[in-house]
Write an enzyme that holds these catalytic residues in place. Structure first.
Site, short mmCIF file in Angstrom:
data_model
loop_
_atom_site.label_atom_id
_atom_site.label_comp_id
_atom_site.label_asym_id
_atom_site.label_seq_id
_atom_site.Cartn_x
_atom_site.Cartn_y
_atom_site.Cartn_z
N HIS A 231 13.57 40.87 50.45
CA HIS A 231 12.79 41.63 51.44
C HIS A 231 12.13 42.85 50.77
O HIS A 231 10.97 43.16 51.03
CB HIS A 231 13.70 42.15 52.55
CG HIS A 231 14.33 41.09 53.40
ND1 HIS A 231 15.69 40.90 53.44
CD2 HIS A 231 13.80 40.18 54.26
CE1 HIS A 231 15.98 39.92 54.29
NE2 HIS A 231 14.84 39.45 54.78
N LYS B 44 9.86 31.82 49.86
CA LYS B 44 11.14 31.20 50.22
C LYS B 44 11.01 30.33 51.47
O LYS B 44 11.56 29.25 51.53
CB LYS B 44 12.15 32.32 50.44
CG LYS B 44 13.35 31.96 51.24
CD LYS B 44 14.56 31.82 50.37
CE LYS B 44 15.73 31.25 51.12
NZ LYS B 44 15.94 31.86 52.43
N ASP B 45 10.26 30.84 52.46
CA ASP B 45 10.06 30.08 53.70
C ASP B 45 8.68 29.44 53.64
O ASP B 45 7.74 29.87 54.31
CB ASP B 45 10.21 31.01 54.90
CG ASP B 45 11.60 31.60 54.97
OD1 ASP B 45 12.48 30.95 55.53
OD2 ASP B 45 11.81 32.69 54.41
N SER C 58 19.09 35.38 50.40
CA SER C 58 18.94 35.11 51.82
C SER C 58 19.95 35.95 52.58
O SER C 58 21.06 36.18 52.08
CB SER C 58 19.20 33.62 52.08
OG SER C 58 19.50 33.42 53.45
#
Ligand code: AMP
Length: 283
Positions: free
Chosen positions: A37, A151-152, A187
């Site tokens: 993040h 990542k997503d 994560s």
């Protein structure tokens, strides 16, 4: 760092900043912040005058109640990490602020089936919730740039389609996957892994690296079945391992596809993990 909970004070602040010619970067999150993040925050700070981060655990994107109930919340740590990372604004709305009663916030766009593949297949309704919350957050924050993680992969592909189809003024910037030293993609859910599964989970990245190394030598089907076996051998329970086109997210048509990725989802005990790797991206 300024913290906003309600819609109007946030909107007024953003309007003021925009009137002064400031560019706004936006990083939406569900909190339990980690270095992945923070790498998005860093990119936003580099590119934009003002960085807005949101923390909102969006109930409409959870198909599994237990996952929502168990979702980690570490707000005090999150606030100090955001301050250290020089975030300008934290938007931490309540559910009522995002979903005011008697307001229909459904986003009616045709996602061309992207929302029913992979994550969508295993998490029915997930992307409807993601699209709904991201659209709502974008309407509130009105950013110039939206920062999302590779990542997503399916998530950012769908959000990009939404931005295009709704002709929105925000530009998406995708940030590479931030990994632990042993390769596990960071994560928020990793803190729920048992010690045993934390160690075994490195197989996901290893299987992706394997796929990349033999792509073009072995067929996608051969690679997928070997990767599934590698993951099962470690005691994880894979939902899918697929080699797909990076734009359509459908099976690669031939070795001449110029954007190819491998995507994986697997359960490590009762924690569901996803990861991916770019195999090739020729422009
Ligand atoms: P989340 O809080 O899990 O909803 O994630 C918020 C944003 O951070 C999304 O755009 C994610 O793709 C991104 N993100 C999550 N994990 C990572 C990571 N390991 N590296 C880079 N970005 C990430």
């Amino acid at each position: 760092m300024q913290i906003f909970v309600n819609e109007m004070p946030l909107k007024r602040r953003i309007a003021y900043l925009k009137s002064k010619g400031k560019t706004i970067g936006f990083v939406p999150t569900m909190g339990a912040l980690h270095k992945g993040h923070l790498s998005l925050i860093e990119k936003s700070n580099f590119r934009c005058d003002i960085t807005v981060c949101s923390i909102f655990v969006n109930p409409t994107q959870f198909n599994n109640k237990e996952d929502l109930v168990n979702y980690p919340i570490t707000i005090e740590e999150d606030i100090s990490k955001l301050k250290n990372a020089n975030t300008d604004i934290l938007f931490k709305p309540t559910e009522r602020v995002i979903y005011p009663p008697d307001t229909n916030l459904d986003v009616e766009i045709d996602l061309e089936g992207l929302d029913n593949l992979w994550e969508g297949k295993f998490r029915p309704g997930h992307f409807k919730g993601v699209v709904q919350v991201v659209k709502r957050l974008l309407d509130l924050v009105q950013p110039d740039f939206l920062f999302m993680g590779q990542k997503d992969f399916q998530q950012f592909t769908i959000i990009n389609m939404m931005l295009e189809k709704l002709n929105m003024a925000t530009k998406l910037i995708v940030v590479p996957i931030y990994r632990e030293k042993d390769g596990l993609a960071m994560s928020s859910r990793n803190i729920r892994l048992t010690k045993k599964f934390r160690e075994k989970s490195t197989i996901l990245y290893k299987s992706l690296v394997f796929a990349k190394s033999v792509y073009g030598v072995k067929t996608p089907e051969e690679i997928e079945s070997t990767a599934i076996r590698m993951i099962k051998d470690q005691g994880l329970n894979p939902e899918y391992f697929k080699i797909v086109n990076g734009e359509t997210l459908r099976s690669v048509v031939s070795v001449s596809d110029n954007f190819v990725i491998a995507i994986v989802a697997a359960w490590a005990g009762n924690v569901r993990l996803i990861d991916n790797i770019i195999i090739k991206h020729e422009k």
